[in-house]
Design an enzyme around this catalytic site. Structure first.
Site, PDB file in Angstrom:
ATOM      1  N   THR A 123       0.799  -1.234   0.000  1.00 50.17           N
ATOM      2  CA  THR A 123       0.000   0.000   0.000  1.00 50.17           C
ATOM      3  C   THR A 123       0.831   1.284   0.000  1.00 50.17           C
ATOM      4  OG1 THR A 123      -1.407   1.343   1.463  1.00 50.17           O
ATOM      5  CG2 THR A 123      -0.165  -0.373   2.523  1.00 50.17           C
ATOM      6  N   GLU A 125       0.246   3.615   1.842  1.00 49.00           N
ATOM      7  CA  GLU A 125       0.406   4.049   3.250  1.00 49.00           C
ATOM      8  C   GLU A 125       1.845   3.823   3.731  1.00 49.00           C
ATOM      9  OE1 GLU A 125      -1.554   5.230   6.134  1.00 49.00           O
ATOM     10  OE2 GLU A 125      -2.480   6.166   4.397  1.00 49.00           O
ATOM     11  N   TYR A 147      -0.889   0.378  10.958  1.00 47.03           N
ATOM     12  CA  TYR A 147      -1.257  -0.280   9.686  1.00 47.03           C
ATOM     13  C   TYR A 147      -0.098  -0.173   8.689  1.00 47.03           C
ATOM     14  CZ  TYR A 147      -3.459  -0.816   5.074  1.00 47.03           C
ATOM     15  OH  TYR A 147      -3.754  -1.198   3.773  1.00 47.03           O
ATOM     16  N   LYS A 151       2.151  -3.243   7.203  1.00 46.82           N
ATOM     17  CA  LYS A 151       2.186  -3.494   5.754  1.00 46.82           C
ATOM     18  C   LYS A 151       3.614  -3.429   5.222  1.00 46.82           C
ATOM     19  CE  LYS A 151      -2.027  -4.257   4.140  1.00 46.82           C
ATOM     20  NZ  LYS A 151      -2.368  -5.318   3.181  1.00 46.82           N
TER      21      LYS A 151
HETATM   22  P1  NAP Z   1     -11.455  -4.679   2.707  1.00 49.67           P
HETATM   23  O1  NAP Z   1     -12.674  -4.409   1.873  1.00 49.67           O
HETATM   24  O2  NAP Z   1     -11.393  -4.139   4.079  1.00 49.67           O
HETATM   25  O3  NAP Z   1     -11.290  -6.274   2.775  1.00 49.67           O
HETATM   26  C1  NAP Z   1     -10.413  -6.886   3.685  1.00 49.67           C
HETATM   27  C2  NAP Z   1     -10.670  -8.378   3.686  1.00 49.67           C
HETATM   28  O4  NAP Z   1      -9.759  -9.004   4.596  1.00 49.67           O
HETATM   29  C3  NAP Z   1     -12.085  -8.789   4.131  1.00 49.67           C
HETATM   30  O5  NAP Z   1     -12.541  -9.815   3.293  1.00 49.67           O
HETATM   31  C4  NAP Z   1     -11.853  -9.306   5.549  1.00 49.67           C
HETATM   32  O6  NAP Z   1     -12.788 -10.282   5.945  1.00 49.67           O
HETATM   33  C5  NAP Z   1     -10.487  -9.972   5.366  1.00 49.67           C
HETATM   34  N1  NAP Z   1      -9.807 -10.238   6.636  1.00 49.67           N
HETATM   35  C6  NAP Z   1      -9.530  -9.358   7.629  1.00 49.67           C
HETATM   36  N2  NAP Z   1      -8.891  -9.975   8.638  1.00 49.67           N
HETATM   37  C7  NAP Z   1      -8.744 -11.281   8.279  1.00 49.67           C
HETATM   38  C8  NAP Z   1      -8.178 -12.420   8.895  1.00 49.67           C
HETATM   39  N3  NAP Z   1      -7.628 -12.358  10.107  1.00 49.67           N
HETATM   40  N4  NAP Z   1      -8.199 -13.603   8.233  1.00 49.67           N
HETATM   41  C9  NAP Z   1      -8.793 -13.695   7.009  1.00 49.67           C
HETATM   42  N5  NAP Z   1      -9.367 -12.645   6.382  1.00 49.67           N
HETATM   43  C10 NAP Z   1      -9.342 -11.455   6.998  1.00 49.67           C
HETATM   44  O7  NAP Z   1     -10.142  -4.196   1.953  1.00 49.67           O
HETATM   45  P2  NAP Z   1      -9.905  -3.842   0.403  1.00 49.67           P
HETATM   46  O8  NAP Z   1     -10.125  -2.399   0.214  1.00 49.67           O
HETATM   47  O9  NAP Z   1     -10.591  -4.819  -0.453  1.00 49.67           O
HETATM   48  O10 NAP Z   1      -8.313  -4.042   0.321  1.00 49.67           O
HETATM   49  C11 NAP Z   1      -7.744  -5.294  -0.021  1.00 49.67           C
HETATM   50  C12 NAP Z   1      -6.296  -5.314   0.430  1.00 49.67           C
HETATM   51  O11 NAP Z   1      -5.572  -4.280  -0.229  1.00 49.67           O
HETATM   52  C13 NAP Z   1      -6.065  -5.101   1.912  1.00 49.67           C
HETATM   53  O12 NAP Z   1      -4.960  -5.887   2.285  1.00 49.67           O
HETATM   54  C14 NAP Z   1      -5.709  -3.625   2.021  1.00 49.67           C
HETATM   55  O13 NAP Z   1      -4.932  -3.394   3.167  1.00 49.67           O
HETATM   56  C15 NAP Z   1      -4.940  -3.443   0.728  1.00 49.67           C
HETATM   57  N6  NAP Z   1      -4.968  -2.111   0.133  1.00 49.67           N
HETATM   58  C16 NAP Z   1      -6.144  -1.487  -0.090  1.00 49.67           C
HETATM   59  C17 NAP Z   1      -6.167  -0.250  -0.715  1.00 49.67           C
HETATM   60  C18 NAP Z   1      -7.456   0.470  -1.011  1.00 49.67           C
HETATM   61  O14 NAP Z   1      -7.399   1.674  -1.242  1.00 49.67           O
HETATM   62  N7  NAP Z   1      -8.583  -0.212  -1.037  1.00 49.67           N
HETATM   63  C19 NAP Z   1      -4.949   0.349  -1.113  1.00 49.67           C
HETATM   64  C20 NAP Z   1      -3.761  -0.341  -0.888  1.00 49.67           C
HETATM   65  C21 NAP Z   1      -3.782  -1.583  -0.275  1.00 49.67           C
HETATM   66  P3  NAP Z   1     -14.003  -9.947   6.976  1.00 49.67           P
HETATM   67  O15 NAP Z   1     -15.171  -9.562   6.108  1.00 49.67           O
HETATM   68  O16 NAP Z   1     -14.201 -11.230   7.698  1.00 49.67           O
HETATM   69  O17 NAP Z   1     -13.554  -8.819   7.861  1.00 49.67           O
HETATM   70  O1  G4F Z   2     -10.529   6.808   3.424  1.00 43.33           O
HETATM   71  P1  G4F Z   2      -9.453   6.703   4.438  1.00 43.33           P
HETATM   72  O2  G4F Z   2      -9.814   6.121   5.742  1.00 43.33           O
HETATM   73  O3  G4F Z   2      -8.269   5.926   3.743  1.00 43.33           O
HETATM   74  P2  G4F Z   2      -6.688   5.844   4.024  1.00 43.33           P
HETATM   75  O4  G4F Z   2      -6.371   6.140   5.424  1.00 43.33           O
HETATM   76  O5  G4F Z   2      -6.014   6.635   2.967  1.00 43.33           O
HETATM   77  O6  G4F Z   2      -6.418   4.286   3.789  1.00 43.33           O
HETATM   78  C1  G4F Z   2      -6.930   3.605   2.639  1.00 43.33           C
HETATM   79  O7  G4F Z   2      -5.999   3.698   1.587  1.00 43.33           O
HETATM   80  C2  G4F Z   2      -4.734   3.060   1.844  1.00 43.33           C
HETATM   81  C3  G4F Z   2      -3.864   3.294   0.613  1.00 43.33           C
HETATM   82  O8  G4F Z   2      -3.157   4.493   0.763  1.00 43.33           O
HETATM   83  C4  G4F Z   2      -4.981   1.596   2.102  1.00 43.33           C
HETATM   84  F1  G4F Z   2      -3.803   0.944   2.309  1.00 43.33           F
HETATM   85  C5  G4F Z   2      -5.878   1.425   3.318  1.00 43.33           C
HETATM   86  O9  G4F Z   2      -6.163   0.035   3.502  1.00 43.33           O
HETATM   87  C6  G4F Z   2      -7.186   2.158   3.050  1.00 43.33           C
HETATM   88  O10 G4F Z   2      -7.862   1.495   2.007  1.00 43.33           O
HETATM   89  O11 G4F Z   2      -8.851   8.159   4.729  1.00 43.33           O
HETATM   90  C7  G4F Z   2      -8.373   8.975   3.709  1.00 43.33           C
HETATM   91  C8  G4F Z   2      -8.055  10.363   4.265  1.00 43.33           C
HETATM   92  C9  G4F Z   2      -7.213  10.353   5.549  1.00 43.33           C
HETATM   93  O12 G4F Z   2      -6.221  11.334   5.430  1.00 43.33           O
HETATM   94  C10 G4F Z   2      -8.189  10.742   6.639  1.00 43.33           C
HETATM   95  O13 G4F Z   2      -7.601  11.429   7.758  1.00 43.33           O
HETATM   96  O14 G4F Z   2      -9.280  11.002   4.615  1.00 43.33           O
HETATM   97  C11 G4F Z   2      -9.103  11.655   5.861  1.00 43.33           C
HETATM   98  N1  G4F Z   2     -10.425  11.837   6.467  1.00 43.33           N
HETATM   99  C12 G4F Z   2     -11.004  13.031   6.742  1.00 43.33           C
HETATM  100  N2  G4F Z   2     -12.195  12.829   7.330  1.00 43.33           N
HETATM  101  C13 G4F Z   2     -11.245  10.866   6.876  1.00 43.33           C
HETATM  102  C14 G4F Z   2     -12.373  11.493   7.413  1.00 43.33           C
HETATM  103  N3  G4F Z   2     -11.134   9.519   6.810  1.00 43.33           N
HETATM  104  C15 G4F Z   2     -12.168   8.777   7.282  1.00 43.33           C
HETATM  105  N4  G4F Z   2     -12.079   7.437   7.189  1.00 43.33           N
HETATM  106  N5  G4F Z   2     -13.286   9.354   7.831  1.00 43.33           N
HETATM  107  C16 G4F Z   2     -13.438  10.708   7.940  1.00 43.33           C
HETATM  108  O15 G4F Z   2     -14.447  11.211   8.422  1.00 43.33           O
END
Ligand code: NAP
Ligand code: G4F
Length: 344
Positions: A123, A125, A147, A151
Site C-alpha cells: 500500500t 500508506e 497499519y 504493511k
Molecule cells: P477490505 O474491503 O477491508 O477487505 C479486507 C478483507 O480481509 C475482508 O474480506 C476481511 O474479511 C479480510 N480479513 C480481515 N482480517 C482477516 C483475517 N484475520 N483472516 C482472514 N481474512 C481477513 O479491503 P480492500 O479495500 O478490499 O483491500 C484489499 C487489500 O488491499 C487489503 O490488504 C488492504 O490493506 C490493501 N490495500 C487497499 C487499498 C485500497 O485503497 N482499497 C490500497 C492499498 C492496499 P471480513 O469480512 O471477515 O472482515
Molecule cells: O478513506 P481513508 O480512511 O483511507 P486511508 O487512510 O487513505 O487508507 C486507505 O488507503 C490506503 C492506501 O493508501 C490503504 F492501504 C488502506 O487500507 C485504506 O484502504 O482516509 C483517507 C483520508 C485520511 O487522510 C483521513 O484522515 O481522509 C481523511 N479523512 C477526513 N475525514 C477521513 C475522514 N477519513 C475517514 N475514514 N473518515 C473521515 O471522516
C-alpha cells in the site's frame, strides 16, 4: 485451467478480483473467516461460483489447509485489517493479520506448492510522511500508522521470500482505490453515502476530519487488473499502481455534492471550517476532531509509469466517473432503505 486462492475475497478488491478471474476461466477459491452469522459480503451475488474455505490469516494451519484444498497456482493475499484509523485501536491484531499473516501465507505456499505465484496487497500508506513527490517504486518508505508499519513488514517479507527461496512473489503498491463496494468507514464512501442521505432528506450534515488530506484515488475494478497482470509476467517484481492525480478530501466532498445537484462552498479554517449549500444557506459539512488521526498522511500521489510500461496496465475509470458511480449507487441504496422503512 488455473486455480486461484483469494484471501479477503468478500472485501472490496476480493470481489472485483474474483469476478475478473472467473471471467478468465479460473477455478476461484476464497478464504472467509468464521462469523456468528454467515456473511458473503461483496461476493454474495457470485457465491455459487466460488469455492469457500474457512481460514484465518493468524492461523498458519488453516492456511496450509487452504493451500492443500485449493491446489492454488496463484495466491492473491488481500486479507487485512485495512482501516488505518482502527490500527491505533487494535495495533496487535493489525500486526498479527497484516504483518505476521503474510509470513503465515508464504510459509503455507513454501510447504505445499513453492511454484505457486503470490501477490501481496502492499500500500501507498507505506510512503506515509512522503520523502518524494510523486511516489514510485524507488521512493523511501516512512509509514505513519501501525497499519502502515505492519504493511511494510508484509512488503519486505514478500521481497525476502523471493530473494531467499526463489518464490514468484510480487508486491502491488496500490494507492487508494474506491468504488461502490467500499466499506462505509472509508472517507470516499462515507461521503457518497452521506451525500445521498442529505439529498434524500434523511440526514442534515456530513461530519469529517482532516479536509486537507490529499489522496490519489482510482477505482478498485481497474486496480485488480493490475494484480492479475503482475502474476502473469516472466519474472516477479514490485509495482506502484496509481492514477498520478491527487485531490483533497474537501474536493471529493464538493464533487460528490455536485453529482446530486448541490453547490457547496467552504469557508472558515481548521475545526471551524464549514461547507454551506449555496441554494439553501444550510451547513451541510462540519469538521469533527473525533475523525482526526494521531499521525496523518498528508499527501499521496503515485507514478504508475512502470506498471503502465511493463504490465501494459491502464486505468479505464476516470475520477469523475468513479464519483458518479458511487453517488448514483448510494442514491439507489438509500432510496430502497427509505422505502423499506416506510413499508414496515
Ligand atoms: P477490505 O474491503 O477491508 O477487505 C479486507 C478483507 O480481509 C475482508 O474480506 C476481511 O474479511 C479480510 N480479513 C480481515 N482480517 C482477516 C483475517 N484475520 N483472516 C482472514 N481474512 C481477513 O479491503 P480492500 O479495500 O478490499 O483491500 C484489499 C487489500 O488491499 C487489503 O490488504 C488492504 O490493506 C490493501 N490495500 C487497499 C487499498 C485500497 O485503497 N482499497 C490500497 C492499498 C492496499 P471480513 O469480512 O471477515 O472482515
Ligand atoms: O478513506 P481513508 O480512511 O483511507 P486511508 O487512510 O487513505 O487508507 C486507505 O488507503 C490506503 C492506501 O493508501 C490503504 F492501504 C488502506 O487500507 C485504506 O484502504 O482516509 C483517507 C483520508 C485520511 O487522510 C483521513 O484522515 O481522509 C481523511 N479523512 C477526513 N475525514 C477521513 C475522514 N477519513 C475517514 N475514514 N473518515 C473521515 O471522516
Amino acid at each position: 485451467m488455473k486455480n486461484a486462492l483469494i484471501t479477503g475475497i468478500n472485501g472490496q478488491d476480493g470481489s472485483y478480483l474474483a469476478e475478473l478471474l472467473l471471467s478468465k476461466g479460473y477455478t476461484v477459491y476464497g478464504i472467509l473467516r468464521r462469523k456468528s452469522v454467515v456473511d458473503y459480503g461483496n461476493v454474495a451475488h457470485i457465491k455459487d461460483k466460488i469455492k469457500f474455505i474457512y481460514a484465518d490469516m493468524t492461523d498458519v494451519v488453516s492456511l496450509i489447509n487452504a493451500m492443500r484444498i485449493s491446489q492454488a497456482d496463484e495466491v492473491y493475499n488481500l486479507a487485512a485489517q485495512s482501516f488505518v484509523a482502527t490500527s491505533w485501536e487494535q495495533p496487535i491484531a493489525t500486526t498479527e493479520i497484516d504483518a505476521v499473516g503474510v509470513t503465515n501465507m508464504l510459509e503455507a505456499i513454501r510447504l505445499i506448492n513453492p511454484k505457486c505465484r503470490f501477490y501481496q496487497a502492499s500500500t501507498s500508506e507505506m510512503f506515509g510522511k512522503v520523502q518524494a513527490i510523486p511516489q514510485d517504486e524507488n521512493t523511501p518508505f516512512y509509514p505513519r500508522s501501525p497499519y502502515g508499519v505492519s504493511k511494510l513488514y508484509g512488503y519486505w517479507i514478500t521481497k525476502n521470500y523471493r530473494e531467499s527461496f526463489g518464490l514468484y512473489t510480487c508486491n502491488g503498491i496500490l494507492f487508494n482505490h474506491e468504488g461502490e463496494r467500499r466499506g462505509k468507514e472509508f472517507v470516499t464512501r462515507k461521503i457518497t453515502d452521506t451525500v445521498a442521505r442529505i439529498k434524500l432528506g434523511c440526514q442534515d450534515c456530513l461530519e469529517l476530519g482532516n479536509l486537507n488530506a490529499k489522496r490519489d484515488w482510482g477505482h478498485s475494478k481497474d486496480y485488480v487488473r493490475a494484480m492479475y497482470l503482475m502474476l502473469q509476467q516472466d519474472e516477479p517484481d514490485d509495482y506502484v499502481v496509481a492514477t498520478g492525480e491527487t485531490r483533497t478530501v474537501r474536493d471529493f466532498a464538493k464533487i460528490a455534492f455536485e453529482k446530486v445537484g448541490m453547490n457547496v462552498e467552504f469557508s472558515g479554517e481548521g475545526v471551524d471550517e464549514i461547507g454551506t449549500d449555496t441554494a439553501t444557506g444550510k451547513v451541510v459539512v462540519k469538521v469533527n476532531p473525533d475523525f482526526f488521526r494521531p499521525a496523518e498522511v498528508e499527501l499521496l500521489i503515485g507514478n504508475p509509469k512502470k506498471a503502465e510500461e511493463k504490465l501494459g496496465w491502464k486505468r479505464e475509470i476516470s475520477f469523475d466517473q468513479m464519483v458518479e458511480r458511487m453517488v448514483s449507487t448510494d442514491l439507489a441504496l438509500v432510496s430502497r432503505e427509505i422505502k423499506l422503512a416506510g413499508s414496515l
